[in-house]
Design a protein around this motif. Structure first.
Motif, PDB file in Angstrom:
ATOM      1  N   ALA A  64       0.726  -1.188   0.081  1.00 23.94           N
ATOM      2  CA  ALA A  64      -0.057  -0.066  -0.019  1.00 23.94           C
ATOM      3  C   ALA A  64       0.841   1.296  -0.020  1.00 23.94           C
ATOM      4  O   ALA A  64       0.343   2.378  -0.400  1.00 23.94           O
ATOM      5  CB  ALA A  64      -0.851  -0.009   1.251  1.00 23.94           C
ATOM      6  N   GLN A  65       2.176   1.293   0.557  1.00 21.74           N
ATOM      7  CA  GLN A  65       2.848   2.399   0.544  1.00 21.74           C
ATOM      8  C   GLN A  65       3.492   2.735  -0.960  1.00 21.74           C
ATOM      9  O   GLN A  65       3.626   3.764  -1.241  1.00 21.74           O
ATOM     10  CB  GLN A  65       4.050   2.200   1.413  1.00 21.74           C
ATOM     11  CG  GLN A  65       3.836   1.815   2.858  1.00 21.74           C
ATOM     12  CD  GLN A  65       5.057   1.956   3.824  1.00 21.74           C
ATOM     13  OE1 GLN A  65       5.954   1.583   3.558  1.00 21.74           O
ATOM     14  NE2 GLN A  65       4.566   1.509   5.300  1.00 21.74           N
ATOM     15  N   LEU A  66       3.643   1.755  -1.773  1.00 23.87           N
ATOM     16  CA  LEU A  66       4.284   2.058  -3.028  1.00 23.87           C
ATOM     17  C   LEU A  66       3.135   2.071  -4.088  1.00 23.87           C
ATOM     18  O   LEU A  66       3.439   2.638  -5.230  1.00 23.87           O
ATOM     19  CB  LEU A  66       5.149   1.036  -3.354  1.00 23.87           C
ATOM     20  CG  LEU A  66       6.476   0.774  -2.527  1.00 23.87           C
ATOM     21  CD1 LEU A  66       7.352  -0.513  -3.319  1.00 23.87           C
ATOM     22  CD2 LEU A  66       7.342   2.265  -2.470  1.00 23.87           C
ATOM     23  N   LEU A  67       1.998   1.882  -3.501  1.00 21.48           N
ATOM     24  CA  LEU A  67       0.992   2.053  -4.643  1.00 21.48           C
ATOM     25  C   LEU A  67       0.584   3.346  -5.184  1.00 21.48           C
ATOM     26  O   LEU A  67       0.382   3.549  -6.413  1.00 21.48           O
ATOM     27  CB  LEU A  67      -0.571   1.164  -3.839  1.00 21.48           C
ATOM     28  CG  LEU A  67      -1.641   1.010  -5.139  1.00 21.48           C
ATOM     29  CD1 LEU A  67      -1.303   0.291  -6.246  1.00 21.48           C
ATOM     30  CD2 LEU A  67      -2.913   0.807  -4.045  1.00 21.48           C
ATOM     31  N   PRO A  68       0.618   4.154  -4.356  1.00 25.71           N
ATOM     32  CA  PRO A  68       0.472   5.665  -5.045  1.00 25.71           C
ATOM     33  C   PRO A  68       1.471   6.009  -6.089  1.00 25.71           C
ATOM     34  O   PRO A  68       1.043   6.721  -6.799  1.00 25.71           O
ATOM     35  CB  PRO A  68       0.478   6.577  -3.695  1.00 25.71           C
ATOM     36  CG  PRO A  68      -0.070   5.758  -2.270  1.00 25.71           C
ATOM     37  CD  PRO A  68       0.374   4.407  -2.813  1.00 25.71           C
ATOM     38  N   PHE A  69       2.572   5.893  -5.743  1.00 24.50           N
ATOM     39  CA  PHE A  69       3.756   5.917  -6.824  1.00 24.50           C
ATOM     40  C   PHE A  69       3.695   5.126  -7.981  1.00 24.50           C
ATOM     41  O   PHE A  69       4.163   5.883  -9.108  1.00 24.50           O
ATOM     42  CB  PHE A  69       5.195   5.913  -6.104  1.00 24.50           C
ATOM     43  CG  PHE A  69       5.717   6.543  -4.867  1.00 24.50           C
ATOM     44  CD1 PHE A  69       6.065   7.854  -5.021  1.00 24.50           C
ATOM     45  CD2 PHE A  69       5.185   6.259  -3.557  1.00 24.50           C
ATOM     46  CE1 PHE A  69       6.515   8.630  -3.790  1.00 24.50           C
ATOM     47  CE2 PHE A  69       5.680   6.873  -2.673  1.00 24.50           C
ATOM     48  CZ  PHE A  69       6.109   8.241  -2.581  1.00 24.50           C
ATOM     49  N   ALA A  70       3.017   4.042  -8.098  1.00 25.90           N
ATOM     50  CA  ALA A  70       2.944   3.168  -8.991  1.00 25.90           C
ATOM     51  C   ALA A  70       1.728   3.847 -10.077  1.00 25.90           C
ATOM     52  O   ALA A  70       1.882   3.790 -11.162  1.00 25.90           O
ATOM     53  CB  ALA A  70       2.642   1.644  -8.696  1.00 25.90           C
ATOM     54  N   THR A  71       0.568   4.070  -9.260  1.00 29.00           N
ATOM     55  CA  THR A  71      -0.567   4.638 -10.026  1.00 29.00           C
ATOM     56  C   THR A  71      -0.392   5.793 -10.508  1.00 29.00           C
ATOM     57  O   THR A  71      -1.183   6.197 -11.492  1.00 29.00           O
ATOM     58  CB  THR A  71      -1.931   4.425  -9.066  1.00 29.00           C
ATOM     59  OG1 THR A  71      -1.572   5.185  -7.955  1.00 29.00           O
ATOM     60  CG2 THR A  71      -2.114   3.001  -8.838  1.00 29.00           C
ATOM     61  N   ASN A  72       0.402   6.871  -9.835  1.00 22.65           N
ATOM     62  CA  ASN A  72       0.305   8.150 -10.292  1.00 22.65           C
ATOM     63  C   ASN A  72       1.751   8.636 -10.384  1.00 22.65           C
ATOM     64  O   ASN A  72       1.934   9.641 -10.311  1.00 22.65           O
ATOM     65  CB  ASN A  72      -0.287   9.173  -9.263  1.00 22.65           C
ATOM     66  CG  ASN A  72      -1.372   8.972  -8.578  1.00 22.65           C
ATOM     67  OD1 ASN A  72      -2.569   8.795  -9.430  1.00 22.65           O
ATOM     68  ND2 ASN A  72      -1.790   8.446  -7.310  1.00 22.65           N
ATOM     69  N   HIS A  73       2.438   7.778 -11.446  1.00 17.21           N
ATOM     70  CA  HIS A  73       3.822   7.964 -11.602  1.00 17.21           C
ATOM     71  C   HIS A  73       4.074   9.229 -12.444  1.00 17.21           C
ATOM     72  O   HIS A  73       5.037  10.035 -12.321  1.00 17.21           O
ATOM     73  CB  HIS A  73       4.502   6.835 -12.037  1.00 17.21           C
ATOM     74  CG  HIS A  73       5.694   7.133 -12.500  1.00 17.21           C
ATOM     75  ND1 HIS A  73       7.152   7.145 -11.833  1.00 17.21           N
ATOM     76  CD2 HIS A  73       6.518   7.042 -13.847  1.00 17.21           C
ATOM     77  CE1 HIS A  73       7.946   7.226 -12.455  1.00 17.21           C
ATOM     78  NE2 HIS A  73       7.962   6.966 -13.772  1.00 17.21           N
ATOM     79  N   ARG A  74       3.227   9.125 -13.417  1.00 18.57           N
ATOM     80  CA  ARG A  74       3.675  10.254 -14.521  1.00 18.57           C
ATOM     81  C   ARG A  74       3.237  11.561 -13.935  1.00 18.57           C
ATOM     82  O   ARG A  74       3.760  12.706 -14.412  1.00 18.57           O
ATOM     83  CB  ARG A  74       2.607   9.814 -15.930  1.00 18.57           C
ATOM     84  CG  ARG A  74       3.275   8.598 -16.565  1.00 18.57           C
ATOM     85  CD  ARG A  74       2.415   8.365 -17.814  1.00 18.57           C
ATOM     86  NE  ARG A  74       2.946   6.965 -18.412  1.00 18.57           N
ATOM     87  CZ  ARG A  74       2.676   6.607 -19.535  1.00 18.57           C
ATOM     88  NH1 ARG A  74       1.586   7.170 -20.045  1.00 18.57           N
ATOM     89  NH2 ARG A  74       3.249   5.449 -20.053  1.00 18.57           N
ATOM     90  N   ILE A  75       1.958  11.631 -13.059  1.00 21.29           N
ATOM     91  CA  ILE A  75       1.742  13.002 -12.953  1.00 21.29           C
ATOM     92  C   ILE A  75       2.723  13.487 -11.874  1.00 21.29           C
ATOM     93  O   ILE A  75       2.977  14.779 -11.862  1.00 21.29           O
ATOM     94  CB  ILE A  75       0.204  13.034 -12.261  1.00 21.29           C
ATOM     95  CG1 ILE A  75      -0.376  14.287 -11.874  1.00 21.29           C
ATOM     96  CG2 ILE A  75       0.142  12.070 -11.209  1.00 21.29           C
ATOM     97  CD1 ILE A  75      -0.405  15.256 -13.202  1.00 21.29           C
ATOM     98  N   ILE A  76       3.240  12.512 -11.010  1.00 24.66           N
ATOM     99  CA  ILE A  76       4.123  12.967  -9.951  1.00 24.66           C
ATOM    100  C   ILE A  76       5.507  13.606 -10.722  1.00 24.66           C
ATOM    101  O   ILE A  76       6.033  14.581 -10.579  1.00 24.66           O
ATOM    102  CB  ILE A  76       4.478  11.655  -9.152  1.00 24.66           C
ATOM    103  CG1 ILE A  76       3.350  11.555  -8.148  1.00 24.66           C
ATOM    104  CG2 ILE A  76       5.834  12.016  -8.208  1.00 24.66           C
ATOM    105  CD1 ILE A  76       3.546  10.280  -7.374  1.00 24.66           C
ATOM    106  N   SER A  77       5.930  12.941 -11.711  1.00 23.47           N
ATOM    107  CA  SER A  77       7.021  13.399 -12.483  1.00 23.47           C
ATOM    108  C   SER A  77       6.866  14.422 -13.293  1.00 23.47           C
ATOM    109  O   SER A  77       7.428  15.499 -13.300  1.00 23.47           O
ATOM    110  CB  SER A  77       7.434  11.927 -13.482  1.00 23.47           C
ATOM    111  OG  SER A  77       7.564  10.612 -13.133  1.00 23.47           O
TER     112      SER A  77
END
Length: 579
Positions: free
Chosen positions: A283-296
């Motif tokens: 669950a901790q890495l899930l937000p980075f995986a699902t929203n990777h492009r918008i974060i970048s």
């Protein structure tokens, strides 16, 4: 002054007899005596007759009496009036007595003396004017002539004796130091060559994770060396006037980190743990995986806004130039490294063999060049020759087939990455890609008969794998196209008048000097593999990635319920309570 007195005085002067007194006019005018070249053989002094001696004494007394009178004003300076008495003896026999006619003295025109040569002439000896009279029976023996001593010429300076040639040549310190430096550089280069080869093989055996870290380390060093060259484009006068932008280094590395996060995130974050699907279950890495492009994109926007806010009036040209320089470096260096990293994840053989082909081509180009090289290949690299280029092509083609055939038999080399924790000592099993499966090629019948006759046994088929054909294409690209990446780097260095990009590797220069051809080769392998080799099949990881990124939580629960019902219908109990 009477004519006879003037003539007598002039005659006395010509005899160079010092009277001991000087007139007032003579003190004011200095008469330059003519000089003549001194002969090494002294001339014999002429003899005076008795009559001539009497006349000379009479002339001396007359000159002494006239010395108190001033010099005539019409006598020009620096000239000598030479009066030569013209005595013409005529004998007339009269009663046995010899008679002589009266002497007549005629004035000779004045002669201007030439300027003496200082080096070749010395002051001559004054010679008395001698008048020879015809001999007479009653003439007494002549008095000895009055001679004025002449200063002896200076003794010539002896020439220095030539130095004796040394029996042994003296060593030249510059040449000795230069040869020592070359030998030291060669030893350092050889040592670090073996260190790099040994380290490369060690990291290859340790696993895919270490190879990915090696690629990231190389790209970091290359990025640092390339961006550091921008300082050479700024003149010293501009730096002294405005200084340097204080935020340039910070923004450079900020954009570097953001670009790596964007490019590597979608590939590395899924392999962060042992299994690919574990990442999405965390669950901790899930937000980075699902929203990777918008974060970048958000991170890049922050850097762009920070760049605009840091613009200063005195640094505008420098800041915008560096902004463009950084983005070109990111495109060439970081993007190429990202493709190389993807090749590693598809199978170690797609990274190891192409990199070896580039190294092999570089080595054989040097060997053939120094052995048979005569024709220059390109002006950017004067040491590259056509003979070395052609010889390296055929050598790389043969080496590529043999080298690739050996490594294609190991599953560790050909299997795509499923676990980043594996190494060469791990038991790796996978279904190999069809290009690595051996096949038999049916030979043409006449060719099979000829080979069977020559070898003494029946040969109708030749075993091969499709990977051998791919090896020929990769070897051709490594020997014909990849060297132009090195030529591009050579032109780049000549543009900035530098020998190497840096000193990251002792004896080899910078990391960019070793990776210039590897970047171009890595991009080619990525495109070649994705277009002609990769198999497009569904995996658990790809399905789970689609579920996590494309379905909502309610849809995921519904999918889980349907999947459990499907498995229960086939008699499979998952042990997971129904939702």
């Amino acid at each position: 002054m009477s004519r006879s007195a003037f003539a007598s005085r002039t005659t006395f002067d010509s005899l160079a007899v010092d009277s001991g007194e000087e007139s007032e006019g003579e003190q004011e005018v200095e008469v330059l005596e003519p000089v003549r070249r001194v002969s090494s053989v002294p001339e014999p002094a002429p003899k005076l007759t008795k009559t001539a001696a009497k006349k000379a004494a009479k002339a001396a007394r007359a000159a002494k009496a006239a010395s108190n009178k001033p010099t005539p004003p019409d006598t020009p300076p620096f000239e000598s009036a030479i009066l030569v008495p013209d005595i013409v003896p005529e004998s007339k026999p009269t009663n046995g007595t010899v008679h002589y006619e009266q002497e007549t003295v005629e004035e000779v025109a004045t002669v201007e003396m030439p300027a003496p040569e200082l080096e070749s002439f010395v002051e001559p000896e004054s010679e008395p004017l001698l008048v020879e009279q015809p001999p007479a029976n009653d003439v007494p023996p002549p008095a000895p002539p009055v001679e004025v001593p002449v200063a002896a010429p200076p003794a010539p300076i002896p020439a220095p004796a030539p130095l004796a040639a040394p029996t042994k040549p003296f060593p030249v310190p510059e040449l000795t130091a230069e040869s020592t430096k070359k030998r030291q550089n060669m030893l350092t280069r050889t040592l670090w060559t073996f260190i790099m080869i040994g380290g490369f093989i060690l990291l290859l055996l340790l696993g895919h994770t270490y190879m990915i870290l090696l690629v990231m380390l190389c790209q970091t060093l290359v990025y640092r060396e390339v961006t550091a060259l921008f300082s050479l484009t700024t003149s010293d006068e501009e730096v002294k006037k405005n200084g340097r932008d204080p935020w340039s280094t910070t923004l450079n590395w900020y954009f570097f980190v953001v670009t790596n996060y964007f490019l590597y995130g979608e590939s590395i974050i899924y392999y962060f743990k042992a299994r690919i699907h574990v990442v999405f279950a965390d669950a901790q890495l899930l937000p980075f995986a699902t929203n990777h492009r918008i974060i970048s994109f958000t991170l890049y926007t922050i850097g762009f806004v920070g760049f605009v806010m840091s613009l200063q009036k005195g640094f505008l040209k420098q800041q915008f130039g560096l902004f463009c320089w950084v983005h070109m470096s990111l495109l060439i260096v970081v993007l190429s490294s990202h493709f190389i990293m993807n090749n590693i994840l598809e199978g170690m053989i797609w990274f190891w063999v192409p990199a070896s082909l580039v190294i092999c081509n570089d080595v054989f180009a040097y060997v053939w060049g120094i052995t048979f090289g005569r024709t220059p290949l390109i002006q950017l690299s004067p040491k590259k020759t056509v003979e070395g280029f052609i010889g390296a092509f055929w050598s790389t083609m043969i080496f590529g087939v043999l080298w690739g055939t050996y490594f294609m038999q190991f599953d560790y080399m050909i299997c795509p990455v499923q676990d980043l924790g594996v190494s060469a000592w791990s038991s790796v099993k996978c279904k190999p890609n069809p290009v690595f499966v051996w096949r038999d090629w049916e030979m043409w019948t006449p060719l099979a008969v000829c080979l069977s006759t020559l070898l003494g046994r029946s040969i109708t088929t030749i075993p091969y794998a499709p990977y051998h054909l791919h090896l020929l294409f990769m070897s051709g690209f490594a020997s014909l196209v990849a060297p132009f990446g090195g030529f591009f780097a050579s032109g780049f260095k000549r543009a900035f008048n530098i020998k190497d990009f840096g000193d990251s590797i002792p004896g080899h220069g910078g990391m960019t000097d070793r990776m210039d051809c590897q970047f171009l080769m890595g991009v080619f392998i990525y495109v070649y593999y994705g277009s002609l080799v990769r198999e497009h099949h569904v995996t658990v990881g790809s399905i789970l990635q689609t579920i996590v990124s494309g379905l909502t939580l309610e849809e995921q629960v519904m999918l889980m319920t349907d999947l459990q019902r499907y498995l229960a219908g086939h008699g499979i109990k998952t042990g997971i309570p129904s939702l």
